[in-house]
Design a protein around this motif. Structure first.
Motif, PDB file in Angstrom:
ATOM      1  N   GLY A  27       0.822  -1.206   0.000  1.00 60.85           N
ATOM      2  CA  GLY A  27       0.000   0.000   0.000  1.00 60.85           C
ATOM      3  C   GLY A  27       0.852   1.250   0.000  1.00 60.85           C
ATOM      4  N   THR A  28       1.933   1.243   0.800  1.00 57.29           N
ATOM      5  CA  THR A  28       2.843   2.392   0.842  1.00 57.29           C
ATOM      6  C   THR A  28       3.604   2.514  -0.471  1.00 57.29           C
ATOM      7  N   ALA A  29       3.970   1.375  -1.055  1.00 57.92           N
ATOM      8  CA  ALA A  29       4.624   1.394  -2.365  1.00 57.92           C
ATOM      9  C   ALA A  29       3.706   2.005  -3.418  1.00 57.92           C
ATOM     10  N   SER A  30       2.418   1.714  -3.312  1.00 63.07           N
ATOM     11  CA  SER A  30       1.459   2.306  -4.252  1.00 63.07           C
ATOM     12  C   SER A  30       1.369   3.811  -4.067  1.00 63.07           C
ATOM     13  N   LEU A  31       1.390   4.269  -2.814  1.00 63.31           N
ATOM     14  CA  LEU A  31       1.376   5.714  -2.558  1.00 63.31           C
ATOM     15  C   LEU A  31       2.619   6.366  -3.163  1.00 63.31           C
ATOM     16  N   LEU A  32       3.775   5.756  -2.961  1.00 66.26           N
ATOM     17  CA  LEU A  32       5.007   6.292  -3.543  1.00 66.26           C
ATOM     18  C   LEU A  32       4.926   6.287  -5.062  1.00 66.26           C
ATOM     19  N   GLY A  33       4.448   5.171  -5.638  1.00 67.87           N
ATOM     20  CA  GLY A  33       4.337   5.086  -7.093  1.00 67.87           C
ATOM     21  C   GLY A  33       3.383   6.108  -7.666  1.00 67.87           C
ATOM     22  N   SER A  34       2.279   6.375  -6.936  1.00 73.45           N
ATOM     23  CA  SER A  34       1.308   7.348  -7.422  1.00 73.45           C
ATOM     24  C   SER A  34       1.885   8.759  -7.438  1.00 73.45           C
ATOM     25  N   ARG A  35       2.974   8.967  -6.698  1.00 71.57           N
ATOM     26  CA  ARG A  35       3.615  10.276  -6.636  1.00 71.57           C
ATOM     27  C   ARG A  35       4.892  10.317  -7.495  1.00 71.57           C
ATOM     28  N   GLY A  36       5.080   9.288  -8.315  1.00 71.13           N
ATOM     29  CA  GLY A  36       6.175   9.303  -9.276  1.00 71.13           C
ATOM     30  C   GLY A  36       7.482   8.739  -8.766  1.00 71.13           C
ATOM     31  N   HIS A  37       7.488   8.121  -7.573  1.00 69.13           N
ATOM     32  CA  HIS A  37       8.725   7.592  -7.011  1.00 69.13           C
ATOM     33  C   HIS A  37       8.895   6.119  -7.356  1.00 69.13           C
ATOM     34  N   ALA A  38      10.047   5.560  -7.013  1.00 70.77           N
ATOM     35  CA  ALA A  38      10.401   4.200  -7.407  1.00 70.77           C
ATOM     36  C   ALA A  38      10.656   3.342  -6.169  1.00 70.77           C
ATOM     37  N   PRO A  39       9.641   2.648  -5.664  1.00 73.24           N
ATOM     38  CA  PRO A  39       9.831   1.801  -4.490  1.00 73.24           C
ATOM     39  C   PRO A  39      10.451   0.451  -4.843  1.00 73.24           C
ATOM     40  N   VAL A  40      11.204  -0.090  -3.898  1.00 71.66           N
ATOM     41  CA  VAL A  40      11.789  -1.428  -4.001  1.00 71.66           C
ATOM     42  C   VAL A  40      11.477  -2.149  -2.704  1.00 71.66           C
ATOM     43  N   VAL A  41      10.938  -3.367  -2.764  1.00 75.82           N
ATOM     44  CA  VAL A  41      10.554  -4.088  -1.556  1.00 75.82           C
ATOM     45  C   VAL A  41      11.480  -5.274  -1.317  1.00 75.82           C
ATOM     46  N   TYR A  42      11.561  -5.657  -0.043  1.00 74.18           N
ATOM     47  CA  TYR A  42      12.273  -6.867   0.347  1.00 74.18           C
ATOM     48  C   TYR A  42      11.363  -7.662   1.267  1.00 74.18           C
ATOM     49  N   SER A  43      11.102  -8.905   0.915  1.00 79.41           N
ATOM     50  CA  SER A  43      10.250  -9.767   1.721  1.00 79.41           C
ATOM     51  C   SER A  43      11.111 -10.595   2.660  1.00 79.41           C
ATOM     52  N   PRO A  44      10.993 -10.396   3.984  1.00 79.26           N
ATOM     53  CA  PRO A  44      11.808 -11.181   4.920  1.00 79.26           C
ATOM     54  C   PRO A  44      11.620 -12.681   4.769  1.00 79.26           C
ATOM     55  N   SER A  45      10.386 -13.122   4.500  1.00 79.09           N
ATOM     56  CA  SER A  45      10.126 -14.550   4.339  1.00 79.09           C
ATOM     57  C   SER A  45      10.315 -15.006   2.899  1.00 79.09           C
ATOM     58  N   GLY A  46      10.235 -14.053   1.971  1.00 80.55           N
ATOM     59  CA  GLY A  46      10.320 -14.397   0.553  1.00 80.55           C
ATOM     60  C   GLY A  46       9.023 -14.930  -0.014  1.00 80.55           C
ATOM     61  N   GLY A  47       8.019 -15.121   0.848  1.00 84.14           N
ATOM     62  CA  GLY A  47       6.776 -15.741   0.407  1.00 84.14           C
ATOM     63  C   GLY A  47       6.056 -14.987  -0.695  1.00 84.14           C
ATOM     64  N   GLY A  48       5.988 -13.672  -0.587  1.00 81.79           N
ATOM     65  CA  GLY A  48       5.222 -12.901  -1.570  1.00 81.79           C
ATOM     66  C   GLY A  48       5.999 -12.535  -2.816  1.00 81.79           C
ATOM     67  N   THR A  49       7.316 -12.735  -2.810  1.00 83.33           N
ATOM     68  CA  THR A  49       8.132 -12.287  -3.955  1.00 83.33           C
ATOM     69  C   THR A  49       9.129 -13.351  -4.398  1.00 83.33           C
ATOM     70  N   ARG A  50       8.977 -14.598  -3.937  1.00 78.67           N
ATOM     71  CA  ARG A  50      10.021 -15.616  -4.143  1.00 78.67           C
ATOM     72  C   ARG A  50      10.389 -15.782  -5.620  1.00 78.67           C
ATOM     73  N   GLU A  51       9.409 -15.933  -6.491  1.00 81.31           N
ATOM     74  CA  GLU A  51       9.722 -16.157  -7.903  1.00 81.31           C
ATOM     75  C   GLU A  51      10.445 -14.959  -8.499  1.00 81.31           C
ATOM     76  N   ARG A  52      10.042 -13.769  -8.124  1.00 83.55           N
ATOM     77  CA  ARG A  52      10.648 -12.572  -8.692  1.00 83.55           C
ATOM     78  C   ARG A  52      12.031 -12.324  -8.105  1.00 83.55           C
TER      79      ARG A  52
END
Length: 355
Positions: A70-95
């Protein structure tokens, strides 16, 4: 201990008063709050307002759950470039494996699709963060992530030029986590630097502790998130708060937060204690958990019993399905009210005003 048990028993069994609905609890809590009420938690994001020639910011986000996306979406809506890190890897493992990113579909208060990078490790996130790091995950994960990121943050502080800053934002701040992070990074720096050099390097890091999150959100499926609200007002303070520079720190940090998230952050008098004691989650969730423990944690299977000369086993017990918002009975409400009263009394004893 016996007195505490009696108090809990009285609170849980006294149904003569209490709350009939969750809304009743909220109204009573607001009436007891010290100081002015917080602004209504809803606002529409606007375009990035860094000004002409100011490039979009890269922001590293520790977390990949509902609030993080949700915060990444707020940043993206304002033209910024968010990068996330998943501690468990569950939500981003393939990527994480293929080096790709997320294409986040946001609905609700923020509509759109936003490209979000994915970091493979704490060091990868710090290096790609643009020297702005946001901690956006449940409070029970803060300590572990602070410890995991301390080496990468320390290395980055060593590489910063004089006058540059590494910004860490805690959304939302719990307990005295900002102090713990500062001391954890200090301990790492002291492994290779004398104390004076360590203090100079540590001065390049500034932590902003938030009283709450900038958004409320729920991850719906895959890369989709429903942003329920974008808050109009979020209190914050900075750590360290050095005498003589506190006002300048607050002003420059406020400018950065406004550039990233819009004009919604308000510097909070009272510092870290005021921010910590304004967080309603600890006592509210504690009351709900204590009053619903048996629903969440099923009893162990009893030992087999002999029936007619034959041993028979009991079936495995399962957690009872329950919904947090609907489990605030009058007795649970009484307990939450008592815990909240302790929070307010502590603040009053310290001379702090709560929102």
């Amino acid at each position: 201990m016996a007195a505490l048990a009696v108090l809990l028993l009285l609170l849980l069994t006294d149904r003569s008063g209490g709350f009939q609905q969750r809304a009743d609890f909220r109204r009573r809590r607001r009436r007891r709050a010290v100081g002015p009420a917080a602004a209504s938690p809803s606002a529409s994001p606007g375009p990035a307002d860094g000004g002409p020639g100011v490039p979009p910011a890269r922001v590293g986000i520790i977390g990949a759950g509902s609030i993080a996306l949700g915060t990444a979406s707020l940043l993206g809506s304002r033209g910024h470039a968010p990068v996330v890190y998943s501690p468990s890897g569950g939500g981003t493992r393939e990527r994480q494996a293929d080096g790709g990113g997320l294409s986040v579909r946001s609905a609700g208060a923020i509509e759109g699709r936003f490209e979000v990078g994915v970091a493979r490790s704490p060091g990868d996130l710090v290096r790609s963060s643009g020297d702005v790091l946001l901690l956006a995950l449940p409070a029970n994960g803060h300590k572990r992530m602070m410890e995991q990121f301390a080496p990468a943050i320390s290395e980055r502080l060593e590489g910063l030029r004089d006058g540059a800053r590494f910004e860490v934002m805690i959304s939302s701040h719990a307990s005295l986590g900002a102090v713990y992070l500062m001391e954890t990074v200090r301990s790492k720096l002291l492994e290779t630097h004398p104390e004076e050099a360590c203090n100079n390097l540590l001065g390049r890091m500034r932590i902003s502790a938030w009283g709450t999150t900038a958004v409320t959100a729920r991850r719906t499926a895959g890369d989709a998130v429903n942003v329920l609200t974008v808050r109009e007002a979020v209190d914050f303070c900075t750590v360290p708060c050095t005498e003589g520079t506190a006002e300048d720190d607050a002003a420059s940090c406020s400018a950065l937060l406004t550039r990233l998230f819009g004009d919604r952050f308000r510097f909070r008098d009272g510092g870290l204690l005021a921010i910590s004691l304004s967080n309603l989650n600890p006592q509210n969730h504690l009351g709900i958990v204590l009053g619903n423990m048996s629903r969440m944690d099923p009893a162990p299977r009893p030992p087999p019993v002999e029936v007619g000369g034959e041993l028979r086993s009991f079936p495995e017990s399962e957690p009872e399905p329950w919904w947090q918002g609907k489990s605030i009975t009058p007795a649970v409400g009484n307990l939450m009210e008592a815990l909240d009263g302790e929070r307010i009394d502590i603040a009053a004893a310290l001379g702090l005003e709560l929102r």
